[in-house]
Design an enzyme around this catalytic site. Structure first.
Site, short mmCIF file in Angstrom:
data_model
loop_
_atom_site.label_atom_id
_atom_site.label_comp_id
_atom_site.label_asym_id
_atom_site.label_seq_id
_atom_site.Cartn_x
_atom_site.Cartn_y
_atom_site.Cartn_z
N LYS A 111 60.81 -19.54 0.99
CA LYS A 111 59.86 -20.66 0.85
C LYS A 111 60.51 -22.02 1.03
O LYS A 111 59.93 -22.91 1.66
CB LYS A 111 59.15 -20.58 -0.51
CG LYS A 111 58.13 -19.45 -0.54
CD LYS A 111 57.25 -19.52 -1.76
CE LYS A 111 56.28 -18.34 -1.75
NZ LYS A 111 55.22 -18.48 -2.75
N HIS A 202 42.43 -24.22 -0.49
CA HIS A 202 43.41 -23.43 0.25
C HIS A 202 42.84 -23.21 1.65
O HIS A 202 41.87 -22.49 1.81
CB HIS A 202 43.65 -22.11 -0.48
CG HIS A 202 44.52 -21.14 0.27
ND1 HIS A 202 45.67 -20.62 -0.26
CD2 HIS A 202 44.40 -20.61 1.50
CE1 HIS A 202 46.23 -19.81 0.62
NE2 HIS A 202 45.47 -19.78 1.70
N LYS A 232 42.87 -14.07 -3.15
CA LYS A 232 41.66 -14.45 -2.41
C LYS A 232 40.54 -13.43 -2.59
O LYS A 232 40.79 -12.24 -2.68
CB LYS A 232 41.99 -14.57 -0.92
CG LYS A 232 43.05 -15.62 -0.63
CD LYS A 232 43.58 -15.46 0.79
CE LYS A 232 44.78 -16.38 1.01
NZ LYS A 232 45.44 -16.12 2.29
N ARG A 286 52.51 -12.34 9.84
CA ARG A 286 51.88 -11.02 10.04
C ARG A 286 50.37 -11.22 10.23
O ARG A 286 49.89 -12.36 10.14
CB ARG A 286 52.09 -10.17 8.79
CG ARG A 286 51.64 -10.94 7.55
CD ARG A 286 51.48 -10.09 6.34
NE ARG A 286 51.40 -10.88 5.11
CZ ARG A 286 50.29 -11.36 4.60
NH1 ARG A 286 49.13 -11.19 5.21
NH2 ARG A 286 50.32 -12.06 3.48
N ARG A 332 35.70 -9.64 -0.15
CA ARG A 332 36.56 -8.48 -0.42
C ARG A 332 35.95 -7.65 -1.54
O ARG A 332 35.69 -8.16 -2.64
CB ARG A 332 37.94 -8.94 -0.85
CG ARG A 332 38.65 -9.75 0.21
CD ARG A 332 40.11 -9.90 -0.16
NE ARG A 332 40.75 -10.87 0.72
CZ ARG A 332 42.06 -11.07 0.74
NH1 ARG A 332 42.84 -10.38 -0.09
NH2 ARG A 332 42.60 -11.94 1.55
#
Lengths: 447, 307
Positions: A111, A202, A232, A286, A332
């Site tokens: 990071k 975000h 999320k 990714r 989700r």
């Protein structure tokens, strides 16, 4: 070879089938009856249920790829997807790792290095200090950055050694507490401070880069609807209520950072947005869980693009060819108990009805009678709604969630419905604190 | 009652072929008793060659059904497994062909037995010869050029076991995916001639294999021990890594006994050989994996009879 499980393994298998590429699935003993095992051309068991011994078992995974004569390995998300060492080992064995180069995964995986590289490329990061030698140094740094600030342990994690400081008078006490706690927890009392971004959004930007230097963005996704643990839950594109300038700034920063590290394949750059301020947080090297919303509005297959890029094909289009149309939202559906702090649940699915109809896409590995093993991610399905406008997409998602029935295990269906019907969501005025402020709004009003 | 002897060819070249073949075996078990199944072979397509590779196997059935009833049963099973009427020689989810039925010679109403041209098809003769030595000569007559299009895909321990199994009784559920594996692991256990009866029970389904008394006596291997009806304790030695399985030299023989621990084989993975031991003394009841073939985690390699 598909080095993953669940819905993303199926998603990759679908792309391969459409491209005429034969697939080898891997699975753990707990996933023997899983859908991805049935759909692949061949399937190999690589270990027992716990992920450390199966989906993270690099020797068995590489050996499977070799004995089945695979050319390439798609890591999906999670597990080994951002493991630079795994990408290197694949290359050492002549396997094409479908993702960026190992060196880039390693750079962006750290990071602090990622933030430094982002700043070099001209992106803003959360203002912060170096290690603070004393309370006086803390005071000077905090005054320069501006309150509120957050003290963080450099060895930290899990919230230990962290203190929010609203104003200068509280700093001395917070500094003493944070260093003592960090010392006790990590045997390393060193702390630094960062500006506290209050209730930010975000927002992340999807990029694709080929091996010939072409790098393009595919717009942004707003992922501010998060569980209190900051995972999320609902994502959408385009991000609502974002000024044209801020949106353009996000895209521009994402491209600059990606170019700076010679990024290849699919990646996502995550930003915190507070008003018109945009701060780079990190890059995910990714495919993301929420990639389908981008696919819907750009009418593109990102997984196929990943495979094409890894095979050495040029992207074959330019930025101005990429035109987004309409609005897409993803919910989700997790095997979690929202009334018990989203605790993951395992067990058998006794009844299952998924939605259909115009503008609805469901990505799932679930089937009626399936058993959810306790070892892995709790996500069961992603429901994606597409519409010409945001309000059409929201209405579609609402009716799709009402059509959905999962029995036998608790799910997040009702929580998603609750979020969708909140005025803050409907008006596009929400941030990452949405579920912290009002966790049970719908339930209260129903009673 | 199960007085007829039939051989069925199984082929698939769409989707997960191994899993389709396992599902086909479950359907075949409803038409009679499966007494032998060959390994599964990866074969080049015949006729139209611009299509994906096939997986082929042959099963031997004891069936009470007439040839026509069996033929209809096979067509029904094909439909149940997702076969749709399509062009000849084209891709197919599942192909079930009646190859042989006793010594019958018939050509009427769409049924041709023995199956036309089976004597010139490597994808039929290779698996057929594996379970019935009468076809060795026919297979060898095909020559290397023909045989090179047929490679072993998944070895089937049931083929070895079936030589000793006289009769099997199976109770089937709809849970096809795992059932084939359960049958195979049962068959591996059954490779030990001392086992008279074996059963796997699970919620909602059970499978039981039973050796018939006269078969047991007629089995040449069981010799003077045929009176024994107490099963020994059986240990299945499984692969604990993914790689290529090899038998150690000197090659251990099925039925061989040894006093103490012995290296039976090894798994080669990423350039490293990991030995597979007998885990103590006993009799090697079955070699369940094929020399030189890939094995997955947990795959049975050897069955040891202890005590």
């Amino acid at each position: 070879m598909i080095a993953n499980r669940g819905e993303i393994a199926l998603r990759i298998n679908r792309a391969c089938q459409e491209l005429g590429v034969a697939t080898v699935a891997i699975f753990s003993e707990a996933d023997r009856d899983s859908m991805h095992v049935r759909q692949a051309d061949e399937a190999f068991c690589v270990g027992p249920g716990p992920a450390a011994r199966s989906y993270l078992n690099i020797p068995n995974i590489i050996s499977t790829a070799l004995v089945t004569h695979c050319d390439a390995v798609h890591p999906g998300y999670g597990f080994l997807a951002e493991n630079a060492r795994f990408a290197e080992i694949c290359a050492d064995h002549g396997l094409n790792f479908i993702g960026p180069r190992a060196r880039v995964i390693a750079l962006m995986g750290d990071k602090a290095t990622a933030k430094r590289l982002a700043r070099e490329a001209g992106a803003a990061t959360t203002p912060g200090s170096d290690i603070l030698a004393s309370v006086d140094a803390a005071q000077a740094a905090a005054t320069q950055i501006g309150y509120p600030i957050m003290l963080k342990a450099t060895a930290g994690g899990g919230g230990r050694g962290m203190r929010i400081v609203e104003e200068e008078s509280d700093l001395a006490r917070a500094y003493a507490g944070a260093t003592a706690e960090a010392e006790a927890s990590f045997k390393d009392g060193r702390v630094y401070l960062e500006k506290l971004i209050v209730a930010p959004r975000h927002v992340e930007v999807q990029v694709l880069g080929d091996e010939y230097g072409a790098i393009m963005h595919l717009g942004e996704r707003d992922c501010s609807v998060q569980k209190p643990s900051h995972q999320k839950l609902v994502e959408e594109t385009p991000a609502p209520n974002l000024s044209d300038e801020t949106r353009a700034k996000l895209h521009e920063m994402a491209l600059r950072v990606s170019r700076h590290v010679d990024y290849t394949n699919a990646g996502t750059l995550e930003f915190l947005v507070a008003g018109d301020d945009v701060y780079f947080m990190e890059m995910n090297t990714r495919i993301q869980v929420e990639h389908p919303v981008t696919e819907m509005v750009y009418n593109i297959d990102l997984v196929k693009e990943q495979i094409r890029i890894a095979a050495g094909e040029p992207l074959g289009y330019v930025q101005s060819d990429l035109i987004a149309r309409g609005h897409a939202i993803e919910c989700r559906i997790n095997a979690e108990d929202p009334e018990n702090n989203f605790a993951p649940a395992a067990g058998g699915v006794t009844k299952l009805v998924f939605p259909g109809g115009p503008g609805i896409r469901v990505d799932t590995h679930l089937y009626a009678g399936a058993t959810i093993p306790p070892y892995y991610d709790s996500m069961l399905a992603k429901i994606v709604a597409f519409g010409d406008t945001r309000s059409v997409a929201i209405a579609r998602m609402e009716r799709a969630l009402r059509e959905t029935q999962v029995e036998g295990i608790p799910t997040t269906i009702d929580v998603c419905l609750d979020i969708l019907t909140r005025p803050e969501f409907q008006g596009g005025r929400y941030d990452i604190e949405l579920l912290v402020r009002e966790p049970l709004l719908a339930r209260q009003t129903r009673q | 009652m199960h007085s007829h002897d039939a051989y069925v060819g199984i082929g698939s070249n769409v989707g997960n072929r191994l899993s389709t073949i396992e599902s086909a075996l479950v359907q075949l078990a409803k038409l009679g008793d499966i007494v032998a199944v060959s390994s599964v072979y990866r074969t080049r397509p015949w006729g139209r060659t611009d299509q994906p590779w096939f997986a082929n196997a042959v099963a031997r059935l004891r069936t009470p059904r007439s040839p026509f009833a069996l033929f209809r049963g096979l067509k029904d099973a094909e439909r149940l497994l997702g076969r749709e009427p399509g062009e000849r020689w084209g891709p197919r989810v599942i192909d079930l062909d009646l190859l042989l039925y006793d010594d019958l010679d018939v050509d009427e109403a769409g049924l041709v037995v023995p199956h036309a041209r089976m004597h010139e098809r490597a994808f039929v003769l290779v698996p057929l010869a594996e379970i019935d030595a009468r076809f060795d000569a026919l297979r060898d007559a095909l020559g290397a050029a023909n045989l090179s299009g047929v490679e072993l895909l998944a070895p089937a321990p049931i083929a070895r076991a079936a030589r000793a199994v006289g009769e099997s009784e199976t109770a089937m559920s709809d849970e096809v995916g795992t059932l084939g594996e359960r049958i195979r692991s049962l068959a591996a256990v059954f490779a030990d001639e001392e086992v008279v009866r074996a059963k796997i029970e699970r919620p909602g389904s059970e499978i039981e294999l039973r050796r018939s008394a006269n078969r047991q006596r007629s089995s040449p291997d069981s010799g003077g021990r045929s009176g024994s009806s107490e099963p020994g304790r059986l240990d299945t030695i499984k692969a604990d890594l993914v790689g290529i399985f090899h038998l150690s030299r000197p090659t251990p023989a099925q039925g061989e006994s040894f006093e103490s621990d012995r290296e039976l084989g090894y798994i080669e993975a990423l350039g490293i050989r990991t030995p597979v031991h007998s885990m103590g003394g006993g009799r090697l009841a079955s070699i369940a994996a094929s020399d030189g073939e890939p094995v997955e985690y947990g795959q049975p390699l050897f069955v040891m009879a202890r005590g």
